[in-house]
Design an enzyme around this catalytic site. Structure first.
Site, PDB file in Angstrom:
ATOM      1  N   SER A  41       0.826  -1.206   0.000  1.00 44.35           N
ATOM      2  CA  SER A  41       0.000   0.000   0.000  1.00 44.35           C
ATOM      3  C   SER A  41       0.861   1.258   0.000  1.00 44.35           C
ATOM      4  O   SER A  41       1.880   1.329   0.675  1.00 44.35           O
ATOM      5  CB  SER A  41      -0.886  -0.011   1.242  1.00 44.35           C
ATOM      6  OG  SER A  41      -1.670   1.151   1.291  1.00 44.35           O
ATOM      7  N   GLY A  43      -3.676   3.660   1.151  1.00 42.78           N
ATOM      8  CA  GLY A  43      -4.417   3.785   2.410  1.00 42.78           C
ATOM      9  C   GLY A  43      -5.675   4.618   2.225  1.00 42.78           C
ATOM     10  O   GLY A  43      -5.618   5.729   1.706  1.00 42.78           O
ATOM     11  N   GLY A  63       1.423  11.037   4.737  1.00 45.97           N
ATOM     12  CA  GLY A  63       0.323  11.332   5.655  1.00 45.97           C
ATOM     13  C   GLY A  63      -1.048  10.945   5.129  1.00 45.97           C
ATOM     14  O   GLY A  63      -2.029  11.665   5.327  1.00 45.97           O
ATOM     15  N   CYS A 118       0.611   3.601  10.522  1.00 48.47           N
ATOM     16  CA  CYS A 118       1.153   4.737   9.774  1.00 48.47           C
ATOM     17  C   CYS A 118       1.861   5.696  10.724  1.00 48.47           C
ATOM     18  O   CYS A 118       1.237   6.214  11.646  1.00 48.47           O
ATOM     19  CB  CYS A 118       0.055   5.485   9.012  1.00 48.47           C
ATOM     20  SG  CYS A 118       0.717   6.935   8.176  1.00 48.47           S
ATOM     21  N   LYS A 148      -1.844  -4.681   9.517  1.00 52.24           N
ATOM     22  CA  LYS A 148      -0.480  -4.226   9.209  1.00 52.24           C
ATOM     23  C   LYS A 148       0.160  -3.614  10.452  1.00 52.24           C
ATOM     24  O   LYS A 148      -0.359  -2.651  11.021  1.00 52.24           O
ATOM     25  CB  LYS A 148      -0.499  -3.209   8.058  1.00 52.24           C
ATOM     26  CG  LYS A 148       0.900  -2.874   7.535  1.00 52.24           C
ATOM     27  CD  LYS A 148       0.822  -2.057   6.253  1.00 52.24           C
ATOM     28  CE  LYS A 148       2.186  -1.828   5.631  1.00 52.24           C
ATOM     29  NZ  LYS A 148       2.078  -1.072   4.363  1.00 52.24           N
ATOM     30  N   GLY A 161      11.797  -3.489   2.371  1.00 47.97           N
ATOM     31  CA  GLY A 161      13.020  -3.403   1.588  1.00 47.97           C
ATOM     32  C   GLY A 161      13.249  -4.518   0.593  1.00 47.97           C
ATOM     33  O   GLY A 161      14.381  -4.746   0.156  1.00 47.97           O
TER      34      GLY A 161
END
Lengths: 254, 302
Positions: free
Chosen positions: B20, B45, B71, B129, B164, B243
């Site tokens: 995402s 998101g 954000g 987040c 998540k 990564g």
């Protein structure tokens, strides 16, 4: 259609110690159609110091070659300016939304420093469309007025240098052409303070004006949402997909 | 070669998902790859109401990675349902929606709006987040916070639910267990690591928010370690990310215990990398005489 292609560096022409013109040609296949003001994303080869691709404006493109005019401004552009002839580069292109071509009347293309890069192809395309184009190019000093011959071959070209070594003495934004000439449309690319000053003149004189932004970006194709520009109509939009060229009416510049 | 894996009741054609916030809604990459070849696409998101996100600048390149502070900019769930879902629903891949919010009601509200869209294969509940002040990561840093969001969403969403997780905690296995106990069908980890970078010449932070989320191969060894720990701590599938730049990296996460992987920041550098990873996994299985992708899950020998 956007694509990832390998290009080979046919020639790396240095302009002083700050600039390089990379002449690239596709390793295989044909050049995609590109529009003036669009950009490419280059993977800097063999570079431990860079992670992301580098967005570079298209200086000129035809069916065989792609030209990129690059100024040393960090580790990525430094490595690209030093790239040897014969190197293969992975290039994503064409990206972004370029300058308007359906313009009318007297058109002035204003460039500063390496920001002159996209104006060469833009000027050539506009001339091909029968439009009267003038160039106004600014630089710190005469040796940094890049590609002057090519611009002169394309259209009437005026120069401003900060040290007065060529043309008008002073910033491009103080050139009398901007205040006095009859202008219907301006296309501008250069340092942000210069573009803001040109935009202010254009707004004051009621001239339609487009500028090319170079917001810091990661992906270059509207996925990461990092390079946003705040607009009057839609809030934050990606400079990489809705720009890099914007009409100043969309920007919240004061 | 059978590359399929199962996340709860959901069967993926292969273990490669796009993370995402790194792949838009898939369409952005349609020029570069055949989206139907992916195991799944996890869209940007999505929140109950539109969000403008954080001010520019939002990105800084760092050694072997990058910081972002987007954000959760998105046009809200209504816009997604009305405008984006119809355009992407017919791709032959698992479309998953990353659900974000600042309150439990926000998360539930998004799920209620998504309920009944038959092509949404799963939701990924984002309690991680790092770039929004309220909610987001704050739910993901305590067991009680994670439990409260996940159990509320569980009631509002009947389909597959992935949670998540943030790595910005002392012990990620505790949070994973809390999510499992509250009804998660799977956990995905890791989201970005909270980081910061300063332009020393200008003596200013690179990001408008000062701190941001670090991604890219610089975080991979930490993410692999966390996936290994979590897969030993829970009984639900773990989806590994952090990564992954190529097929080798994807295999590494699966050997550590991941059932599937997400490719994120690498999409920015090579827009074709996700399908290259699918190909690599197939070749790897053949090269190692393994019968299917399931044979890779947790197959590290010590």
């Amino acid at each position: 259609m956007k694509t990832v292609m390998d290009f080979v560096v046919k020639e790396n022409v240095r302009h002083g110690n700050q600039y390089a013109l990379l002449r690239l040609s596709p390793v295989r296949g044909t050049m995609p159609e590109v529009a003036p003001g669009q950009f490419v994303q280059i993977d800097v080869p063999n570079s431990r110091a860079t992670f992301l691709r580098r967005p570079i404006s298209i200086n000129y493109a035809d069916q065989r070659e792609l030209w990129l005019l690059i100024r040393r401004s960090g580790v990525g552009t430094n490595a690209l300016c030093d790239i040897p002839q014969g190197t293969t580069l992975s290039v994503v292109l064409p990206l972004g939304h370029g300058f308007s071509l359906d313009v009318k009347g007297n058109v002035l293309l204003v460039g500063g420093g390496v920001g002159i890069a996209p104006l060469l192809m833009l000027g050539k395309r506009l001339v091909m469309r029968g439009i009267d184009v003038k160039f106004l190019l600014g630089a710190r000093t005469s040796t940094e007025v890049l590609q002057l011959d090519l611009f002169r071959q394309t259209g009437e070209t005026r120069v401003a240098t900060e040290d007065g070594s060529l043309g008008h003495h002073g910033l491009v934004t103080t050139h009398p052409l901007l205040e006095q000439a009859e202008i219907d449309h301006i296309a501008c690319c250069g340092p942000l303070p210069m573009m803001k000053a040109v935009a202010a003149i254009a707004r004051q004189r009621g001239i339609n004006c487009e500028v090319s932004l170079e917001n810091r970006m990661a992906c270059g194709m509207g996925a990461c949402l990092c390079c946003v520009e705040d607009t009057t109509d839609s809030g934050n939009v990606c400079a990489c997909t809705e720009g890099p060229v914007f009409n100043i009416n969309r920007l919240k510049w004061t | 070669m059978d590359l399929s894996v199962n996340i709860g009741k959901l069967r993926l054609k292969n273990p490669v998902l796009t993370a995402s916030g790194t792949f838009g809604y898939g369409e952005e990459f349609a020029d570069f790859i055949d989206l139907n070849r992916l195991g799944g696409i996890i869209v940007k998101g999505t929140t109950l109401y539109p969000r403008q996100g954080n001010p520019y600048p939002r990105m800084a390149e760092t050694p072997s990675g990058m910081l972002n502070a987007v954000g959760l900019q998105n046009k809200g769930v209504d816009y997604f349902v009305e405008n984006i879902y119809p355009r992407i629903k017919d791709y032959d891949t698992a479309i998953m929606v990353n659900v974000s919010g600042a309150s439990i009601d926000d998360y539930v509200g998004v799920c209620e709006r998504l309920q009944g869209l038959d092509r949404i294969a799963a939701i990924e509940v984002n309690i991680s987040c790092p770039n929004v002040k309220q909610g987001g990561m704050s739910f993901g840093t305590t067991c009680s916070g994670a439990e409260s969001v996940v159990s509320a969403v569980r009631k509002a969403w009947g389909g597959t639910m992935i949670v998540k997780l943030t790595p910005n905690v002392t012990d990620i296995t505790e949070i994973a267990r809390a999510a499992e106990a509250a009804g998660a069908d799977a956990v995905s980890l890791t989201n970005t690591f909270l980081g910061m970078a300063i332009d020393v010449e200008r003596r200013r932070p690179y990001l408008s928010t000062i701190t941001g989320g670090l991604s890219g191969p610089c975080i991979r060894p930490i993410a692999v370690r966390m996936v290994w720990q979590v897969s030993n701590a829970v009984h639900i599938p773990v989806i590994g990310l952090g990564g992954i730049m190529n097929g080798r990296d994807a295999i590494e996460f699966m050997l550590a215990g991941a059932t599937a992987v997400q490719v994120g920041t690498a999409n920015f550098i090579d827009p074709q990398v996700s399908v290259k990873i699918v190909d690599y996994i197939g070749d790897y299985l053949q090269r190692h005489n393994l019968p299917n992708a399931n044979a890779l899950i947790g197959a590290m020998t010590t």
